[in-house]
Design a protein around this motif. Structure first.
Motif, PDB file in Angstrom:
ATOM      1  N   ALA A  43      29.579  57.325  44.659  1.00 48.76           N
ATOM      2  CA  ALA A  43      29.317  58.570  45.386  1.00 48.76           C
ATOM      3  C   ALA A  43      29.806  58.516  46.830  1.00 48.76           C
ATOM      4  N   LYS A  44      29.651  57.365  47.489  1.00 54.39           N
ATOM      5  CA  LYS A  44      29.969  57.274  48.915  1.00 54.39           C
ATOM      6  C   LYS A  44      31.268  56.527  49.202  1.00 54.39           C
ATOM      7  N   MET A  48      29.063  49.811  52.316  1.00 52.41           N
ATOM      8  CA  MET A  48      27.949  50.090  53.215  1.00 52.41           C
ATOM      9  C   MET A  48      27.093  51.238  52.670  1.00 52.41           C
ATOM     10  N   GLY A  49      27.748  52.298  52.202  1.00 52.53           N
ATOM     11  CA  GLY A  49      27.015  53.424  51.635  1.00 52.53           C
ATOM     12  C   GLY A  49      26.222  53.025  50.411  1.00 52.53           C
ATOM     13  N   ALA A  50      26.818  52.152  49.573  1.00 56.29           N
ATOM     14  CA  ALA A  50      26.122  51.681  48.374  1.00 56.29           C
ATOM     15  C   ALA A  50      24.912  50.832  48.749  1.00 56.29           C
ATOM     16  N   VAL A 325      18.782  62.155  43.343  1.00 58.75           N
ATOM     17  CA  VAL A 325      20.199  61.884  43.612  1.00 58.75           C
ATOM     18  C   VAL A 325      20.603  62.446  44.971  1.00 58.75           C
ATOM     19  N   HIS A 326      20.169  63.658  45.251  1.00 53.04           N
ATOM     20  CA  HIS A 326      20.491  64.264  46.542  1.00 53.04           C
ATOM     21  C   HIS A 326      19.847  63.471  47.693  1.00 53.04           C
ATOM     22  N   ALA A 327      18.623  62.992  47.473  1.00 50.51           N
ATOM     23  CA  ALA A 327      17.932  62.247  48.527  1.00 50.51           C
ATOM     24  C   ALA A 327      18.585  60.894  48.783  1.00 50.51           C
ATOM     25  N   ILE A 328      19.128  60.291  47.732  1.00 50.32           N
ATOM     26  CA  ILE A 328      19.689  58.943  47.855  1.00 50.32           C
ATOM     27  C   ILE A 328      21.189  58.960  48.150  1.00 50.32           C
ATOM     28  N   LEU A 329      21.914  59.850  47.463  1.00 54.51           N
ATOM     29  CA  LEU A 329      23.378  59.829  47.546  1.00 54.51           C
ATOM     30  C   LEU A 329      23.970  60.999  48.314  1.00 54.51           C
ATOM     31  N   GLY A 330      23.159  61.967  48.655  1.00 58.06           N
ATOM     32  CA  GLY A 330      23.684  63.104  49.396  1.00 58.06           C
ATOM     33  C   GLY A 330      23.828  64.348  48.527  1.00 58.06           C
TER      34      GLY A 330
END
Length: 460
Positions: A43-44, A48-50, A325-330
């Motif tokens: 997703a990111k 770092m994003g992961a 998913v939105h809270a964790i990955l955007g």
């Protein structure tokens, strides 16, 4: 139909990996963390994003489960106090005069265990009910293995899988399935009691048959620790009356004010804390300021011991829903029009190869049972709830019924009725071998699982 993305397929592949690990009877925390990491990377598009996603996943899971962790910890803290002052034995002791025969001993022990487990959780209830009723049951001729079966099947089976009062199990399952907690509890009731009725009746019949044939050895009564001589503090009598009344009023309030889900859980938890504080002050006076810390610490240690390993597992499976998913990955992690990874997969499965209700009911039960092989029961309920969403969407059936079915499979297998390493509390208190208890439970529990699955086929 929403186009499936790489994120969808990473999720599905990791679910299969986790199932494989469960079949190997290994813990699934590392695969779940890896799943969150890989989804974060997709997703990111950065390590770092992961890495951030892994921690955010734990926070989201903790936020979802915090209420259940706290309420169970509060109840266990209160039960520790009741145990120390001797009120636990007084609460159950009056019922011992009703036990006159082995048959009555089995059913009475089981029903007391059922009620106590609904309010105090099966683990504390096992020590309470076993310590008080085991000597009485042995005196009237019920073998120790029979007492262990009654405690185990009614408590870690029926009470834990239905969990009507504390609502820990249905909260985890319902959250993962994306349905209200009360939907799982209400629509799952026929399944909970089908499983309990079939399993316990079968177990009782087989126990009676083997007792009649003389195949079960009765222990020597002198080898069993009797509890009548243990100290009971003066406050115990007041507590043994006050506690049941307090929780009885909670039940009345739930019906009168139609409290469900989180509100009902909060009422039970608040009552437990107020009871704990009140009895502490009455018994220990000024010393209560320090003494209560001990009970609270023990309660929360128990809560984290049970739910600590569940957080990373839930973190992964909650990502099958839109909000986590939105809270964790955007907000841009899923394609436009997506109803969540699980719903998208369910729609895709239905369009490619339509599934029927007997198939999805069987698959849901098998997956739930497989997840219970780790001896926890709770660690697999997020997966059971997630798959209920997929299967229910695929056949346009009741997600809540499927979630309850998966919950039954996970709890009855792993919660402490089939897997030997989950049977230790009941076996230890009755001084029987966990393997012997597991063998005794095997045919009844498997029979119950099969019958319950067939019933579910007509209710989905």
């Amino acid at each position: 139909m929403v186009q499936l993305t790489l994120l969808h397929w990473v999720y599905v592949i990791m679910v299969l990996v986790i199932l494989t690990v469960m079949l190997l009877r290994k813990d699934t925390i590392i695969p779940c963390i890896l799943g969150v990491f890989l989804m974060g990377f997709v997703a990111k598009n950065s390590i770092m994003g992961a890495t951030i996603a892994v921690f955010d996943g734990l926070i989201v899971a903790g936020r979802e489960l915090l209420g259940i962790i706290v309420v169970i910890s509060c109840i266990v803290a209160m039960s520790k106090l009741l145990e120390e002052i001797g009120a636990n034995r007084l609460m159950v002791a009056p019922f011992t005069k009703f036990i006159k025969t082995p048959d009555v001993a089995f059913w009475f022990t089981g029903l007391v265990m059922l009620v106590v487990s609904w309010f105090f959780w099966p683990s504390p209830a096992t020590a309470l009910v076993g310590a008080v009723l085991l000597p009485v049951a042995l005196r009237v001729g019920l073998p120790a293995i029979g007492v262990a079966m009654a405690i185990n099947l009614f408590g870690h089976g029926l009470a834990l899988s239905s969990d009507y009062v504390i609502q820990g199990a249905p909260t985890i399952t319902a959250t993962a399935a994306g349905v209200p907690v009360e939907a799982v509890m209400v629509q799952g009731t026929p399944l909970f009691f089908t499983m309990g009725f079939v399993t316990i009746i079968t177990a009782f019949i087989l126990l009676k048959r083997d007792m009649k044939k003389g195949l079960i050895e009765k222990p020597v009564l002198e080898d069993i620790e009797f509890n009548e001589a243990k100290e009971v503090k003066p406050i115990a009598k007041l507590a043994s009356i006050f506690v049941p009344i307090a929780f009885g009023l909670d039940i009345v309030a739930m019906f009168l004010f139609e409290l469900r889900g989180g509100d009902a859980t909060a009422l039970i938890g608040g009552t437990a804390i107020l009871v704990l504080s009140s009895i502490c002050v009455i018994e220990y006076k000024v010393g209560a300021l320090d003494k209560i810390t001990k009970f609270v610490r023990e309660g929360f240690m128990f809560g984290m011991e049970i739910f600590g390993p569940i957080l990373p597992i839930a973190a992964f499976f909650y990502m099958g829903e839109v909000d986590p998913v939105h809270a964790i990955l955007g907000a841009n992690a899923l394609p436009e029009g997506s109803q969540g990874i699980l719903s998208d997969m369910g729609v895709a499965m239905a369009s490619i190869a339509p599934m029927n209700r007997p198939v999805v009911a069987t698959m849901e039960m098998l997956v739930g049972a497989i997840t219970g092989l780790d001896g926890s029961g709770f660690s697999g309920m997020s997966l059971a709830g997630s798959l209920a969403k997929v299967f229910g969407t695929a056949v346009n059936g009741s997600i809540a019924v499927l979630a309850a079915l998966g919950q039954i499979g996970a709890i009855w297998v792993g919660g402490g009725t089939l897997v030997p390493w989950g049977l230790i509390p009941a076996a230890a208190i009755c001084r029987v071998l966990p393997m012997d208890l597991a063998r005794r439970n095997f045919i009844p529990v498997v029979t119950g699982l099969i019958v319950t699955t067939i019933v579910a086929m007509f209710l989905i």
